[in-house]
Design a protein around this motif. Structure first.
Motif, PDB file in Angstrom:
ATOM      1  N   ILE A 145      93.340   9.476  36.428  1.00  0.00           N
ATOM      2  CA  ILE A 145      92.998   9.229  37.822  1.00  0.00           C
ATOM      3  C   ILE A 145      91.734  10.021  38.116  1.00  0.00           C
ATOM      4  CG2 ILE A 145      93.699   9.423  40.239  1.00  0.00           C
ATOM      5  CD1 ILE A 145      96.625   9.446  39.282  1.00  0.00           C
ATOM      6  N   TYR A 146      90.704   9.329  38.586  1.00  0.00           N
ATOM      7  CA  TYR A 146      89.454   9.956  38.991  1.00  0.00           C
ATOM      8  C   TYR A 146      89.404   9.929  40.516  1.00  0.00           C
ATOM      9  CZ  TYR A 146      88.360   9.156  34.100  1.00  0.00           C
ATOM     10  OH  TYR A 146      88.400   9.134  32.722  1.00  0.00           O
ATOM     11  N   TYR A 147      89.798  11.030  41.132  1.00  0.00           N
ATOM     12  CA  TYR A 147      89.914  11.068  42.588  1.00  0.00           C
ATOM     13  C   TYR A 147      88.567  10.952  43.285  1.00  0.00           C
ATOM     14  CZ  TYR A 147      94.787  12.267  41.939  1.00  0.00           C
ATOM     15  OH  TYR A 147      96.115  12.218  41.589  1.00  0.00           O
ATOM     16  N   SER A 148      87.520  11.571  42.738  1.00  0.00           N
ATOM     17  CA  SER A 148      86.225  11.560  43.421  1.00  0.00           C
ATOM     18  C   SER A 148      85.610  10.160  43.486  1.00  0.00           C
ATOM     19  CB  SER A 148      85.250  12.536  42.752  1.00  0.00           C
ATOM     20  OG  SER A 148      85.056  12.171  41.405  1.00  0.00           O
ATOM     21  N   SER A 149      85.802   9.358  42.449  1.00  0.00           N
ATOM     22  CA  SER A 149      85.270   7.986  42.452  1.00  0.00           C
ATOM     23  C   SER A 149      86.338   6.956  42.806  1.00  0.00           C
ATOM     24  CB  SER A 149      84.640   7.654  41.096  1.00  0.00           C
ATOM     25  OG  SER A 149      85.603   7.778  40.061  1.00  0.00           O
ATOM     26  N   ARG A 150      87.561   7.413  43.083  1.00  0.00           N
ATOM     27  CA  ARG A 150      88.698   6.556  43.440  1.00  0.00           C
ATOM     28  C   ARG A 150      88.917   5.471  42.387  1.00  0.00           C
ATOM     29  NH1 ARG A 150      86.177   6.860  48.485  1.00  0.00           N
ATOM     30  NH2 ARG A 150      85.720   4.646  48.473  1.00  0.00           N
ATOM     31  N   GLU A 151      89.128   5.915  41.148  1.00  0.00           N
ATOM     32  CA  GLU A 151      89.412   5.009  40.028  1.00  0.00           C
ATOM     33  C   GLU A 151      90.686   5.463  39.328  1.00  0.00           C
ATOM     34  OE1 GLU A 151      85.334   3.434  38.149  1.00  0.00           O
ATOM     35  OE2 GLU A 151      85.678   5.592  37.902  1.00  0.00           O
ATOM     36  N   ILE A 152      91.459   4.476  38.858  1.00  0.00           N
ATOM     37  CA  ILE A 152      92.651   4.758  38.082  1.00  0.00           C
ATOM     38  C   ILE A 152      92.582   3.910  36.820  1.00  0.00           C
ATOM     39  CG2 ILE A 152      94.015   3.040  39.354  1.00  0.00           C
ATOM     40  CD1 ILE A 152      96.450   4.948  38.996  1.00  0.00           C
ATOM     41  N   VAL A 153      92.908   4.514  35.684  1.00  0.00           N
ATOM     42  CA  VAL A 153      92.887   3.813  34.393  1.00  0.00           C
ATOM     43  C   VAL A 153      94.334   3.549  33.999  1.00  0.00           C
ATOM     44  CG1 VAL A 153      92.109   3.871  32.003  1.00  0.00           C
ATOM     45  CG2 VAL A 153      90.810   5.096  33.760  1.00  0.00           C
ATOM     46  N   LEU A 154      94.646   2.266  33.741  1.00  0.00           N
ATOM     47  CA  LEU A 154      96.014   1.853  33.449  1.00  0.00           C
ATOM     48  C   LEU A 154      96.103   1.168  32.096  1.00  0.00           C
ATOM     49  CD1 LEU A 154      96.737   0.303  36.957  1.00  0.00           C
ATOM     50  CD2 LEU A 154      97.520   2.522  36.122  1.00  0.00           C
ATOM     51  N   SER A 155      97.249   1.315  31.442  1.00  0.00           N
ATOM     52  CA  SER A 155      97.503   0.631  30.166  1.00  0.00           C
ATOM     53  C   SER A 155      98.985   0.246  30.126  1.00  0.00           C
ATOM     54  CB  SER A 155      97.132   1.523  28.979  1.00  0.00           C
ATOM     55  OG  SER A 155      97.911   2.701  28.968  1.00  0.00           O
ATOM     56  N   ASP A 156      99.363  -0.464  29.078  1.00  0.00           N
ATOM     57  CA  ASP A 156     100.757  -0.871  28.925  1.00  0.00           C
ATOM     58  C   ASP A 156     101.473   0.132  28.038  1.00  0.00           C
ATOM     59  OD1 ASP A 156     103.187  -2.188  28.693  1.00  0.00           O
ATOM     60  OD2 ASP A 156     102.441  -3.660  27.261  1.00  0.00           O
ATOM     61  N   PRO A 157     102.592   0.697  28.496  1.00  0.00           N
ATOM     62  CA  PRO A 157     103.319   1.657  27.654  1.00  0.00           C
ATOM     63  C   PRO A 157     103.868   1.029  26.381  1.00  0.00           C
ATOM     64  CG  PRO A 157     104.581   1.155  29.638  1.00  0.00           C
ATOM     65  CD  PRO A 157     103.244   0.485  29.789  1.00  0.00           C
ATOM     66  N   LEU A 175      99.183  -5.201  26.537  1.00  0.00           N
ATOM     67  CA  LEU A 175      98.616  -5.394  27.863  1.00  0.00           C
ATOM     68  C   LEU A 175      98.523  -6.866  28.269  1.00  0.00           C
ATOM     69  CD1 LEU A 175      97.594  -3.921  30.332  1.00  0.00           C
ATOM     70  CD2 LEU A 175      95.313  -3.922  29.314  1.00  0.00           C
ATOM     71  N   PRO A 176      98.191  -7.801  27.364  1.00  0.00           N
ATOM     72  CA  PRO A 176      98.169  -9.212  27.778  1.00  0.00           C
ATOM     73  C   PRO A 176      99.497  -9.692  28.364  1.00  0.00           C
ATOM     74  CG  PRO A 176      97.022  -8.982  25.706  1.00  0.00           C
ATOM     75  CD  PRO A 176      97.673  -7.644  25.997  1.00  0.00           C
ATOM     76  N   GLN A 177     100.622  -9.161  27.886  1.00  0.00           N
ATOM     77  CA  GLN A 177     101.912  -9.548  28.443  1.00  0.00           C
ATOM     78  C   GLN A 177     102.038  -9.094  29.894  1.00  0.00           C
ATOM     79  OE1 GLN A 177     105.428  -7.758  26.678  1.00  0.00           O
ATOM     80  NE2 GLN A 177     106.576  -9.634  27.078  1.00  0.00           N
ATOM     81  N   LYS A 178     101.611  -7.874  30.197  1.00  0.00           N
ATOM     82  CA  LYS A 178     101.645  -7.374  31.576  1.00  0.00           C
ATOM     83  C   LYS A 178     100.695  -8.176  32.459  1.00  0.00           C
ATOM     84  CE  LYS A 178     104.298  -3.751  30.792  1.00  0.00           C
ATOM     85  NZ  LYS A 178     105.601  -3.529  31.247  1.00  0.00           N
ATOM     86  N   LEU A 179      99.536  -8.549  31.901  1.00  0.00           N
ATOM     87  CA  LEU A 179      98.538  -9.271  32.680  1.00  0.00           C
ATOM     88  C   LEU A 179      98.978 -10.686  33.042  1.00  0.00           C
ATOM     89  CD1 LEU A 179      95.372  -8.084  30.747  1.00  0.00           C
ATOM     90  CD2 LEU A 179      96.099  -7.366  33.037  1.00  0.00           C
ATOM     91  N   LYS A 186      98.654 -20.186  31.267  1.00  0.00           N
ATOM     92  CA  LYS A 186      98.197 -19.601  32.520  1.00  0.00           C
ATOM     93  C   LYS A 186      96.782 -19.073  32.356  1.00  0.00           C
ATOM     94  CE  LYS A 186      99.546 -16.195  35.941  1.00  0.00           C
ATOM     95  NZ  LYS A 186     100.485 -15.169  36.334  1.00  0.00           N
ATOM     96  N   GLN A 187      96.063 -19.036  33.440  1.00  0.00           N
ATOM     97  CA  GLN A 187      94.775 -18.347  33.460  1.00  0.00           C
ATOM     98  C   GLN A 187      95.055 -16.908  33.871  1.00  0.00           C
ATOM     99  OE1 GLN A 187      91.462 -20.049  33.432  1.00  0.00           O
ATOM    100  NE2 GLN A 187      90.201 -18.807  34.755  1.00  0.00           N
ATOM    101  N   VAL A 188      94.717 -15.969  33.017  1.00  0.00           N
ATOM    102  CA  VAL A 188      94.978 -14.552  33.267  1.00  0.00           C
ATOM    103  C   VAL A 188      93.715 -13.917  33.838  1.00  0.00           C
ATOM    104  CG1 VAL A 188      95.552 -12.356  32.173  1.00  0.00           C
ATOM    105  CG2 VAL A 188      96.681 -14.433  31.429  1.00  0.00           C
ATOM    106  N   SER A 189      93.903 -13.149  34.897  1.00  0.00           N
ATOM    107  CA  SER A 189      92.788 -12.431  35.513  1.00  0.00           C
ATOM    108  C   SER A 189      92.882 -10.965  35.142  1.00  0.00           C
ATOM    109  CB  SER A 189      92.829 -12.591  37.030  1.00  0.00           C
ATOM    110  OG  SER A 189      92.728 -13.954  37.372  1.00  0.00           O
ATOM    111  N   VAL A 190      91.791 -10.425  34.628  1.00  0.00           N
ATOM    112  CA  VAL A 190      91.761  -9.040  34.161  1.00  0.00           C
ATOM    113  C   VAL A 190      90.742  -8.255  34.977  1.00  0.00           C
ATOM    114  CG1 VAL A 190      91.416  -7.514  32.187  1.00  0.00           C
ATOM    115  CG2 VAL A 190      92.245  -9.841  31.826  1.00  0.00           C
ATOM    116  N   PRO A 191      91.187  -7.205  35.697  1.00  0.00           N
ATOM    117  CA  PRO A 191      90.222  -6.338  36.366  1.00  0.00           C
ATOM    118  C   PRO A 191      89.468  -5.551  35.300  1.00  0.00           C
ATOM    119  CG  PRO A 191      92.473  -5.906  37.104  1.00  0.00           C
ATOM    120  CD  PRO A 191      92.555  -6.803  35.928  1.00  0.00           C
TER     121      PRO A 191
END
Length: 181
Positions: free
Chosen positions: A62-74, A78-82, A149-154
């Motif tokens: 978590i980068y609080y100053s730039s308000r960014e969070i980095v996420l992954s699949d445990p 990740l394609p399954q979560k997406l 499905k069409q998957v959208s990835v941020p």
């Protein structure tokens, strides 16, 4: 402000991540210590988790100053979560959204080696192959495959193959919810 409320709003650690406003550790802090949609869970094995819709995602940073969070699949798929991720009802957004059509090519192990089509190993099985495309092609160019499905990835990077994503970034707007901070 009472001492118990002031104490709840101090940052807390979960493994190597420091959690502070607008986030809160759901099981360890009262709701007044964070904003709606910013609830995190600390798991001894998986680390810090954020639930987005039905998906539990690992918080890598978590980068609080730039308000960014980095996420992954445990579970490292990740394609399954997406496939089921919809961030529109969350306080988060991606700076760029990449779109990937996904197909199920049942009945065989499809030998994709074209530069624009990639097998997604973690979604494929012994008698079917799930693929994604770098760009939308007419479905007739992919024989014996069914559109899923069409998957959208941020993303904040140039387009890469869907199976290459191991994490993604989201941002959030400044929060002014009522809290004890």
């Amino acid at each position: 402000m009472s001492s118990s409320i002031a104490q709840c709003c101090e940052g807390m650690k979960c493994n190597d991540n420091y959690v502070k406003f607008p986030f809160r550790l759901k099981d360890d802090q009262p709701k007044t210590c964070g904003c709606r949609g910013f609830d995190l869970h600390c798991d001894d094995e998986l680390g810090l988790l954020l639930k987005l819709g039905a998906a539990d995602l690992t918080v890598d940073n978590i980068y609080y100053s730039s308000r960014e969070i980095v996420l992954s699949d445990p579970n490292d798929c990740l394609p399954q979560k997406l496939l089921n991720l919809n961030i529109t009802s969350t306080p988060f957004q991606g700076s760029v959204i990449a779109h990937y059509p996904m197909y199920n090519c049942s009945g065989f192990d499809y030998p994709f080696d074209f530069s624009y089509q990639r097998k997604i190993d973690c979604l494929s099985g012994s008698n079917y192959t799930v693929i994604s495309e770098e760009y939308s092609l007419p479905r007739s160019t992919i024989p014996n495959c069914t559109f899923l499905k069409q998957v959208s990835v941020p993303t904040d990077t140039a387009y890469i193959h869907l199976n290459s994503y191991s994490s993604f970034y989201l941002t959030w707007d400044e929060q002014d919810c009522v809290s004890c901070r």
